[in-house]
Motif scaffolding. Structure first.
Motif, PDB file in Angstrom:
ATOM      1  N   GLY A   1       0.840  -1.367  -0.012  1.00 54.02           N
ATOM      2  CA  GLY A   1       0.065  -0.102  -0.069  1.00 54.02           C
ATOM      3  C   GLY A   1       0.695   0.991  -0.035  1.00 54.02           C
ATOM      4  O   GLY A   1       1.927   1.248  -0.188  1.00 54.02           O
ATOM      5  N   LEU A   2       0.181   2.263   0.244  1.00 46.92           N
ATOM      6  CA  LEU A   2       0.859   3.457   0.360  1.00 46.92           C
ATOM      7  C   LEU A   2       1.839   3.669   1.347  1.00 46.92           C
ATOM      8  O   LEU A   2       1.580   3.448   2.400  1.00 46.92           O
ATOM      9  N   PRO A   3       3.224   4.094   1.085  1.00 44.57           N
ATOM     10  CA  PRO A   3       4.344   4.211   2.039  1.00 44.57           C
ATOM     11  C   PRO A   3       3.733   5.382   3.253  1.00 44.57           C
ATOM     12  O   PRO A   3       4.227   4.852   4.298  1.00 44.57           O
ATOM     13  N   THR A   4       3.111   6.138   2.964  1.00 44.42           N
ATOM     14  CA  THR A   4       3.026   7.411   3.951  1.00 44.42           C
ATOM     15  C   THR A   4       1.953   6.567   4.949  1.00 44.42           C
ATOM     16  O   THR A   4       2.031   6.918   6.029  1.00 44.42           O
ATOM     17  N   LEU A   5       0.922   5.967   4.516  1.00 47.29           N
ATOM     18  CA  LEU A   5      -0.068   4.983   5.519  1.00 47.29           C
ATOM     19  C   LEU A   5       0.711   4.099   6.267  1.00 47.29           C
ATOM     20  O   LEU A   5       0.361   4.033   7.321  1.00 47.29           O
ATOM     21  N   GLY A   6       1.544   3.384   5.784  1.00 45.73           N
ATOM     22  CA  GLY A   6       2.487   2.480   6.531  1.00 45.73           C
ATOM     23  C   GLY A   6       3.380   3.383   7.710  1.00 45.73           C
ATOM     24  O   GLY A   6       3.423   2.864   8.756  1.00 45.73           O
ATOM     25  N   ALA A   7       3.773   4.486   7.015  1.00 42.24           N
ATOM     26  CA  ALA A   7       4.525   5.541   8.208  1.00 42.24           C
ATOM     27  C   ALA A   7       3.515   5.838   9.242  1.00 42.24           C
ATOM     28  O   ALA A   7       4.184   5.956  10.343  1.00 42.24           O
ATOM     29  N   ALA A   8       2.231   6.112   9.038  1.00 43.35           N
ATOM     30  CA  ALA A   8       1.374   6.697   9.912  1.00 43.35           C
ATOM     31  C   ALA A   8       1.291   5.593  10.971  1.00 43.35           C
ATOM     32  O   ALA A   8       0.965   6.023  12.193  1.00 43.35           O
ATOM     33  N   ARG A   9       1.052   4.304  10.600  1.00 42.38           N
ATOM     34  CA  ARG A   9       0.700   3.452  11.468  1.00 42.38           C
ATOM     35  C   ARG A   9       1.799   3.270  12.419  1.00 42.38           C
ATOM     36  O   ARG A   9       1.477   2.961  13.731  1.00 42.38           O
ATOM     37  N   ALA A  10       2.990   3.474  11.962  1.00 42.88           N
ATOM     38  CA  ALA A  10       4.299   2.881  12.957  1.00 42.88           C
ATOM     39  C   ALA A  10       4.411   4.425  13.746  1.00 42.88           C
ATOM     40  O   ALA A  10       4.675   4.395  14.748  1.00 42.88           O
ATOM     41  N   LEU A  11       4.195   5.697  13.332  1.00 33.80           N
ATOM     42  CA  LEU A  11       4.345   6.814  13.806  1.00 33.80           C
ATOM     43  C   LEU A  11       3.350   7.097  15.024  1.00 33.80           C
ATOM     44  O   LEU A  11       3.710   7.645  16.093  1.00 33.80           O
ATOM     45  N   PHE A  12       2.178   6.924  14.687  1.00 37.56           N
ATOM     46  CA  PHE A  12       1.064   7.322  15.507  1.00 37.56           C
ATOM     47  C   PHE A  12       0.502   6.326  16.500  1.00 37.56           C
ATOM     48  O   PHE A  12      -0.719   6.129  16.461  1.00 37.56           O
ATOM     49  N   THR A  13       1.236   5.377  17.337  1.00 40.63           N
ATOM     50  CA  THR A  13       0.660   4.487  17.879  1.00 40.63           C
ATOM     51  C   THR A  13       1.517   4.471  19.395  1.00 40.63           C
ATOM     52  O   THR A  13       2.602   4.682  19.280  1.00 40.63           O
ATOM     53  N   GLU A  14       0.661   4.427  20.378  1.00 38.79           N
ATOM     54  CA  GLU A  14       1.290   4.045  21.792  1.00 38.79           C
ATOM     55  C   GLU A  14       2.512   5.086  22.182  1.00 38.79           C
ATOM     56  O   GLU A  14       2.275   6.311  22.039  1.00 38.79           O
ATOM     57  N   ASN A  15       3.625   4.402  22.115  1.00 43.36           N
ATOM     58  CA  ASN A  15       4.756   5.352  22.929  1.00 43.36           C
ATOM     59  C   ASN A  15       5.042   6.237  22.247  1.00 43.36           C
ATOM     60  O   ASN A  15       5.561   7.208  22.303  1.00 43.36           O
ATOM     61  N   ALA A  16       5.136   5.918  20.720  1.00 47.09           N
ATOM     62  CA  ALA A  16       5.729   6.950  19.493  1.00 47.09           C
ATOM     63  C   ALA A  16       4.834   8.097  19.502  1.00 47.09           C
ATOM     64  O   ALA A  16       5.144   9.299  19.273  1.00 47.09           O
ATOM     65  N   LEU A  17       3.418   7.848  19.915  1.00 47.44           N
ATOM     66  CA  LEU A  17       2.437   9.201  19.755  1.00 47.44           C
ATOM     67  C   LEU A  17       2.834   9.985  21.044  1.00 47.44           C
ATOM     68  O   LEU A  17       2.761  11.275  20.672  1.00 47.44           O
ATOM     69  N   ILE A  18       3.213   9.515  22.053  1.00 46.99           N
ATOM     70  CA  ILE A  18       3.595  10.343  23.203  1.00 46.99           C
ATOM     71  C   ILE A  18       4.795  11.290  22.848  1.00 46.99           C
ATOM     72  O   ILE A  18       5.029  12.354  23.017  1.00 46.99           O
ATOM     73  N   PHE A  19       5.800  10.286  22.241  1.00 47.44           N
ATOM     74  CA  PHE A  19       7.101  11.049  21.789  1.00 47.44           C
ATOM     75  C   PHE A  19       6.695  12.450  20.692  1.00 47.44           C
ATOM     76  O   PHE A  19       7.395  13.156  20.901  1.00 47.44           O
TER      77      PHE A  19
END
Length: 396
Positions: free
Chosen positions: A197-215
């Motif tokens: 799929g779209l690379p940006t969507l994969g990046a969003a899934r990794a970036l805005f979950t749990e500990n990364a979201l607090i960061f």
């Protein structure tokens, strides 16, 4: 690896020609007020909401990132040169915004290219070169223009000479991009367990979950607070402290020179302290520096506070790039850097720059006092909510 080191050197040299003098140039040469300067910096930050994620998506899918970077160098330098041909608020706002629109894409692009080169080295059985040994060339590049500009202003040039110096370095960046080897990975299907799929969507899934979201939330607050320093520290030196404008770049770069030592020691510091503790320490240094500027407005304190600059840059700009790359897969290694730059850095800088401009027009000391309070909130957030991860002590 020489070409990617040169990329960092040249890219940060463009920034180093402009940033230490921008508010002085806009006020003295363009005749603008502090609030107008704040709006210009904020409008330029709007580009961070668009360009990085779009350009890095293209670099992950269709276009050669070297060519994209070369075009960005040429456009960003040309718009700076054009800004010097006109006077007034609106031309400055338009041309500096266009410059930023092109320039801000270079930062996540070069990080993505660097990490792609390192992955290629691993694939070929070679050890990857730690990020801090590449990034230090950006720090060195940031310093050089201030030395050049000091002597040009000493020789009678106006502050507008910063635009010509930035343009020359932009042309050097264009040439370097043409000489750089291809950083792209081979066209392979996604690895087992990796979603297509779209690379940006994969990046969003990794970036805005749990500990990364607090960061990301903590870094958004930190970038909003840092807008006060990076936009108005030069004016603080000339107006609050009373120094001649020619010294602004050299004093600004005292901290950048010290930063080299910290970045070269980054691998050792991460192994000893961990990335989370380094970020917390950097936030404490940032709060301490702005507090000192607000409470003790003297030349000695303004210069001594630069000793803290290295740890602040690690916390704000070097550590986050390393942390974000650890969340990435090869499929969206460029896109995740662009998405972070857009969502975390961009919006916070816009809000921070507008508020900083209005506060600076009222009182520069009040501006740095408010910045201190916001940074302290960030420090508490990282202490309480952001947790270290398995890779916390890895220097790669």
């Amino acid at each position: 690896m020489r070409s990617i080191k040169a990329q960092y050197f040249i890219c940060f040299a463009v920034m180093g020609a402009v940033m230490p003098f921008l508010s002085i140039y806009l006020k003295e040469d363009q005749g603008l007020t502090e609030s107008q300067i704040g709006y210009i910096v904020a409008a330029a930050s709007l580009s961070v909401l668009v360009t990085p994620v779009f350009i890095t998506l293209l670099a992950d899918t269709r276009l050669d990132p070297r060519r994209v970077s070369g075009i960005c160098f040429l456009l960003s330098g040309s718009f700076l040169l054009a800004m010097g041909l006109f006077e007034g608020f609106w031309p400055a706002l338009v041309f500096f915004s266009l410059h930023s629109l092109a320039y801000v894409a270079l930062l996540p692009l070069q990080d993505g290219m660097n990490f792609s080169f390192q992955r290629k080295r691993e694939t070929n059985g070679q050890p990857p070169e730690p990020y801090h040994r590449i990034r230090v060339w950006g720090t060195i590049g940031f310093i050089i223009p201030s030395l050049i500009i000091f002597f040009l202003i000493e020789g009678g040039s106006s502050t507008s000479i910063i635009l010509a110096v930035a343009f020359v370095f932009s042309l050097a960046g264009l040439v370097n991009c043409a000489l750089m080897p291809d950083p792209r990975r081979d066209n392979k299907p996604p690895a087992a367990g990796e979603q297509a799929g779209l690379p940006t969507l994969g990046a969003a899934r990794a970036l805005f979950t749990e500990n990364a979201l607090i960061f990301c939330l903590g870094m958004a607050l930190a970038h909003a607070a840092s807008s006060a320093y990076f936009a108005f520290y030069p004016l603080y030196l000339t107006e609050e402290i009373g120094l001649d404008r020619k010294w602004a770049g050299l004093i600004f770069n005292i901290g950048v020179a010290i930063e080299i030592v910290f970045i070269l020691s980054l691998g050792h510091m991460i192994r000893r302290l961990g990335l989370r503790r380094l970020i917390v320490l950097g936030m404490f240094c940032m709060a301490l520096r702005t507090a000192l500027l607000a409470l003790v407005p003297t030349v000695g304190v303004a210069i001594a506070g630069q000793i803290l600059h290295g740890l602040i840059i690690i916390a704000m700009h070097v550590g986050p790039v390393m942390y974000i790359n650890r969340l990435a897969s090869d499929r969206y290694r460029n896109s995740i850097q662009g998405l972070y730059t857009m969502t975390v850095v961009g919006g916070s800088r816009i809000i921070g720059s507008i508020l900083a401009g209005h506060l600076a027009q009222t009182n520069l000391l009040l501006l740095f006092g408010i910045a201190t309070l916001v940074t302290l909130v960030t420090l508490v957030l990282f202490l309480i909510a952001f947790q270290p991860e398995e890779s916390d002590h890895s220097p790669l």
